[in-house]
Design a protein around this motif. Structure first.
Motif, PDB file in Angstrom:
ATOM      1  N   GLU A 193     -10.078  10.181  20.848  1.00 38.66           N
ATOM      2  CA  GLU A 193      -9.925  11.458  21.564  1.00 38.66           C
ATOM      3  C   GLU A 193      -8.868  12.352  20.935  1.00 38.66           C
ATOM      4  OE1 GLU A 193      -9.383  10.449  25.704  1.00 38.66           O
ATOM      5  OE2 GLU A 193     -11.463   9.741  25.882  1.00 38.66           O
ATOM      6  N   LEU A 194      -7.861  11.752  20.334  1.00 42.00           N
ATOM      7  CA  LEU A 194      -6.824  12.547  19.671  1.00 42.00           C
ATOM      8  C   LEU A 194      -7.196  12.894  18.226  1.00 42.00           C
ATOM      9  CD1 LEU A 194      -3.581  10.800  20.964  1.00 42.00           C
ATOM     10  CD2 LEU A 194      -4.581  12.965  21.733  1.00 42.00           C
ATOM     11  N   GLY A 195      -8.341  12.394  17.754  1.00 38.18           N
ATOM     12  CA  GLY A 195      -8.796  12.700  16.398  1.00 38.18           C
ATOM     13  C   GLY A 195      -7.931  12.078  15.309  1.00 38.18           C
ATOM     14  N   LEU A 196      -7.271  10.970  15.614  1.00 38.32           N
ATOM     15  CA  LEU A 196      -6.343  10.373  14.659  1.00 38.32           C
ATOM     16  C   LEU A 196      -7.052   9.722  13.463  1.00 38.32           C
ATOM     17  CD1 LEU A 196      -3.780   8.853  17.174  1.00 38.32           C
ATOM     18  CD2 LEU A 196      -3.554  10.954  15.822  1.00 38.32           C
ATOM     19  N   LEU A 197      -8.235   9.185  13.669  1.00 39.47           N
ATOM     20  CA  LEU A 197      -8.958   8.583  12.546  1.00 39.47           C
ATOM     21  C   LEU A 197      -9.318   9.634  11.502  1.00 39.47           C
ATOM     22  CD1 LEU A 197     -11.377   5.988  14.191  1.00 39.47           C
ATOM     23  CD2 LEU A 197      -9.171   5.584  13.097  1.00 39.47           C
ATOM     24  N   ASP A 198      -9.603  10.841  11.963  1.00 40.83           N
ATOM     25  CA  ASP A 198      -9.953  11.925  11.045  1.00 40.83           C
ATOM     26  C   ASP A 198      -8.778  12.335  10.171  1.00 40.83           C
ATOM     27  OD1 ASP A 198     -12.486  11.997  12.160  1.00 40.83           O
ATOM     28  OD2 ASP A 198     -11.930  13.526  13.630  1.00 40.83           O
ATOM     29  N   ARG A 199      -7.564  11.983  10.583  1.00 41.56           N
ATOM     30  CA  ARG A 199      -6.367  12.373   9.839  1.00 41.56           C
ATOM     31  C   ARG A 199      -5.856  11.282   8.903  1.00 41.56           C
ATOM     32  NH1 ARG A 199      -2.956  14.081  14.660  1.00 41.56           N
ATOM     33  NH2 ARG A 199      -1.268  13.644  13.206  1.00 41.56           N
ATOM     34  N   LEU A 200      -6.562  10.149   8.828  1.00 44.14           N
ATOM     35  CA  LEU A 200      -6.216   9.147   7.824  1.00 44.14           C
ATOM     36  C   LEU A 200      -6.478   9.735   6.445  1.00 44.14           C
ATOM     37  CD1 LEU A 200      -7.695   5.818   9.218  1.00 44.14           C
ATOM     38  CD2 LEU A 200      -5.343   6.152   8.488  1.00 44.14           C
ATOM     39  N   ASP A 201      -5.606   9.460   5.499  1.00 46.97           N
ATOM     40  CA  ASP A 201      -5.768  10.001   4.156  1.00 46.97           C
ATOM     41  C   ASP A 201      -5.666   8.866   3.140  1.00 46.97           C
ATOM     42  OD1 ASP A 201      -6.097  11.858   2.123  1.00 46.97           O
ATOM     43  OD2 ASP A 201      -3.981  12.388   2.054  1.00 46.97           O
ATOM     44  N   PHE A 202      -6.524   8.895   2.152  1.00 45.17           N
ATOM     45  CA  PHE A 202      -6.526   7.902   1.087  1.00 45.17           C
ATOM     46  C   PHE A 202      -6.453   8.632  -0.240  1.00 45.17           C
ATOM     47  CE2 PHE A 202      -8.726   6.109   4.699  1.00 45.17           C
ATOM     48  CZ  PHE A 202      -8.084   4.898   4.854  1.00 45.17           C
ATOM     49  N   PHE A 203      -5.649   8.106  -1.169  1.00 44.62           N
ATOM     50  CA  PHE A 203      -5.486   8.756  -2.458  1.00 44.62           C
ATOM     51  C   PHE A 203      -5.139   7.719  -3.516  1.00 44.62           C
ATOM     52  CE2 PHE A 203      -1.543   8.807  -0.131  1.00 44.62           C
ATOM     53  CZ  PHE A 203      -0.586   8.448  -1.051  1.00 44.62           C
ATOM     54  N   TRP A 204      -5.420   8.068  -4.768  1.00 45.25           N
ATOM     55  CA  TRP A 204      -5.145   7.181  -5.888  1.00 45.25           C
ATOM     56  C   TRP A 204      -3.719   7.409  -6.357  1.00 45.25           C
ATOM     57  CZ3 TRP A 204      -6.524   2.936  -8.073  1.00 45.25           C
ATOM     58  CH2 TRP A 204      -6.145   2.645  -9.381  1.00 45.25           C
ATOM     59  N   ALA A 259      -1.591   6.663  -9.445  1.00 44.95           N
ATOM     60  CA  ALA A 259      -1.707   6.219 -10.839  1.00 44.95           C
ATOM     61  C   ALA A 259      -0.530   5.342 -11.244  1.00 44.95           C
ATOM     62  CB  ALA A 259      -1.815   7.424 -11.768  1.00 44.95           C
ATOM     63  N   GLU A 260       0.619   5.559 -10.648  1.00 44.16           N
ATOM     64  CA  GLU A 260       1.804   4.773 -11.008  1.00 44.16           C
ATOM     65  C   GLU A 260       1.654   3.308 -10.602  1.00 44.16           C
ATOM     66  OE1 GLU A 260       6.424   4.851  -9.771  1.00 44.16           O
ATOM     67  OE2 GLU A 260       5.575   6.747 -10.458  1.00 44.16           O
ATOM     68  N   THR A 261       1.169   3.065  -9.404  1.00 47.44           N
ATOM     69  CA  THR A 261       0.991   1.684  -8.941  1.00 47.44           C
ATOM     70  C   THR A 261      -0.413   1.161  -9.213  1.00 47.44           C
ATOM     71  OG1 THR A 261       0.354   2.376  -6.704  1.00 47.44           O
ATOM     72  CG2 THR A 261       2.706   1.959  -7.110  1.00 47.44           C
ATOM     73  N   GLU A 262      -1.291   2.046  -9.671  1.00 42.31           N
ATOM     74  CA  GLU A 262      -2.683   1.732  -9.963  1.00 42.31           C
ATOM     75  C   GLU A 262      -3.389   1.109  -8.758  1.00 42.31           C
ATOM     76  OE1 GLU A 262      -3.249  -0.379 -13.618  1.00 42.31           O
ATOM     77  OE2 GLU A 262      -2.005   1.019 -14.739  1.00 42.31           O
ATOM     78  N   GLU A 263      -3.240   1.778  -7.614  1.00 38.78           N
ATOM     79  CA  GLU A 263      -3.913   1.329  -6.407  1.00 38.78           C
ATOM     80  C   GLU A 263      -4.169   2.512  -5.482  1.00 38.78           C
ATOM     81  OE1 GLU A 263      -1.311  -1.530  -4.589  1.00 38.78           O
ATOM     82  OE2 GLU A 263       0.169  -0.034  -4.058  1.00 38.78           O
ATOM     83  N   VAL A 264      -5.074   2.293  -4.546  1.00 43.38           N
ATOM     84  CA  VAL A 264      -5.337   3.316  -3.536  1.00 43.38           C
ATOM     85  C   VAL A 264      -4.223   3.222  -2.502  1.00 43.38           C
ATOM     86  CG1 VAL A 264      -6.921   4.100  -1.742  1.00 43.38           C
ATOM     87  CG2 VAL A 264      -7.827   3.223  -3.899  1.00 43.38           C
ATOM     88  N   ARG A 265      -3.650   4.353  -2.175  1.00 46.61           N
ATOM     89  CA  ARG A 265      -2.605   4.424  -1.159  1.00 46.61           C
ATOM     90  C   ARG A 265      -3.175   5.171   0.040  1.00 46.61           C
ATOM     91  NH1 ARG A 265       2.703   3.660  -3.375  1.00 46.61           N
ATOM     92  NH2 ARG A 265       3.221   3.834  -1.182  1.00 46.61           N
ATOM     93  N   TYR A 266      -2.436   5.173   1.115  1.00 47.89           N
ATOM     94  CA  TYR A 266      -2.910   5.816   2.325  1.00 47.89           C
ATOM     95  C   TYR A 266      -1.748   6.440   3.079  1.00 47.89           C
ATOM     96  CZ  TYR A 266      -0.832   1.956   4.834  1.00 47.89           C
ATOM     97  OH  TYR A 266       0.077   1.068   5.338  1.00 47.89           O
ATOM     98  N   GLU A 267      -2.074   7.375   3.926  1.00 54.76           N
ATOM     99  CA  GLU A 267      -1.139   7.920   4.903  1.00 54.76           C
ATOM    100  C   GLU A 267      -1.853   7.890   6.236  1.00 54.76           C
ATOM    101  OE1 GLU A 267       0.377  11.759   3.882  1.00 54.76           O
ATOM    102  OE2 GLU A 267       1.437  10.994   2.133  1.00 54.76           O
ATOM    103  N   SER A 268      -1.197   7.320   7.212  1.00 50.76           N
ATOM    104  CA  SER A 268      -1.809   7.271   8.541  1.00 50.76           C
ATOM    105  C   SER A 268      -1.046   8.220   9.461  1.00 50.76           C
ATOM    106  CB  SER A 268      -1.805   5.846   9.090  1.00 50.76           C
ATOM    107  OG  SER A 268      -0.494   5.349   9.192  1.00 50.76           O
ATOM    108  N   PRO A 269      -1.753   8.872  10.356  1.00 55.51           N
ATOM    109  CA  PRO A 269      -1.098   9.771  11.304  1.00 55.51           C
ATOM    110  C   PRO A 269      -0.316   8.957  12.326  1.00 55.51           C
ATOM    111  CG  PRO A 269      -3.392   9.527  11.877  1.00 55.51           C
ATOM    112  CD  PRO A 269      -3.191   8.778  10.593  1.00 55.51           C
ATOM    113  N   GLU A 270       0.657   9.592  12.935  1.00 54.62           N
ATOM    114  CA  GLU A 270       1.441   8.925  13.969  1.00 54.62           C
ATOM    115  C   GLU A 270       1.519   9.806  15.200  1.00 54.62           C
ATOM    116  OE1 GLU A 270       5.338   7.864  12.658  1.00 54.62           O
ATOM    117  OE2 GLU A 270       4.608   6.158  11.504  1.00 54.62           O
TER     118      GLU A 270
END
Length: 162
Positions: free
Chosen positions: A65-76, A78-89
């Motif tokens: 209902e708060l639309g928090l899943l829509d605000r999850l972000d995933f990005f590459w 390059a320094e750590t060579e992995e997919v990183r994420y930011e989750s809303p709070e």
């Protein structure tokens, strides 16, 4: 414990991030395809998370209902060579955010589980989908023998270098 819910649509992550140093639009577009394409990394990661989360269906409903899943972000990264994420709070103004949020512990649990979901999906993307490698140059500072290439030298060359 597990959460028995259907998998929602993957968040949309196309576009540029505010804090990125280099444009990663192509990689973000690829990540989006992995999330909701035929292979569906989002469904795989979400299912893995849902099977382990202690989150109640009521708390999950609040997330939707708060639309928090829509605000999850995933990005590459390059320094750590992995997919990183930011989750809303959910922040300090939680009392006025949703009528079913009745304690800071409920808010903390939601924040923690959103973070766990982001971590799980990013791990699935990194481990099973992404095949990008950083382009690194190997420098031969001290010559072949110091760069793990002793086996490439003939016996005469090795003897001469000693």
């Amino acid at each position: 414990m597990s959460l028995d819910v259907s998998t929602p649509d993957a968040p949309t992550i196309d576009g540029e991030r505010e804090d990125q140093y280099e444009p990663d639009g192509a990689k973000r577009s690829d990540l989006q395809e992995y999330l909701d394409g035929e292979e569906n990394a989002w469904e795989e990661g979400f299912s893995e998370w849902a099977a382990e989360t202690p989150l109640s269906e009521e708390s999950y409903r609040i997330i939707l209902e708060l639309g928090l899943l829509d605000r999850l972000d995933f990005f590459w990264d390059a320094e750590t060579e992995e997919v990183r994420y930011e989750s809303p709070e959910i922040g300090d103004g939680w009392l006025n955010l949703h009528p079913s949020l009745d304690s800071w512990s409920a808010v903390s649990e939601i924040n923690e589980e959103l973070d766990d979901l982001g971590e799980t999906v990013a791990g699935v993307l990194t481990d099973y989908y992404v095949a990008w490698e950083a382009e690194k140059e190997v420098t031969k500072t001290f010559g072949d023998q110091y760069n793990g290439r002793d086996d490439a030298l003939s016996e005469n060359e090795r003897d001469r270098d000693e």
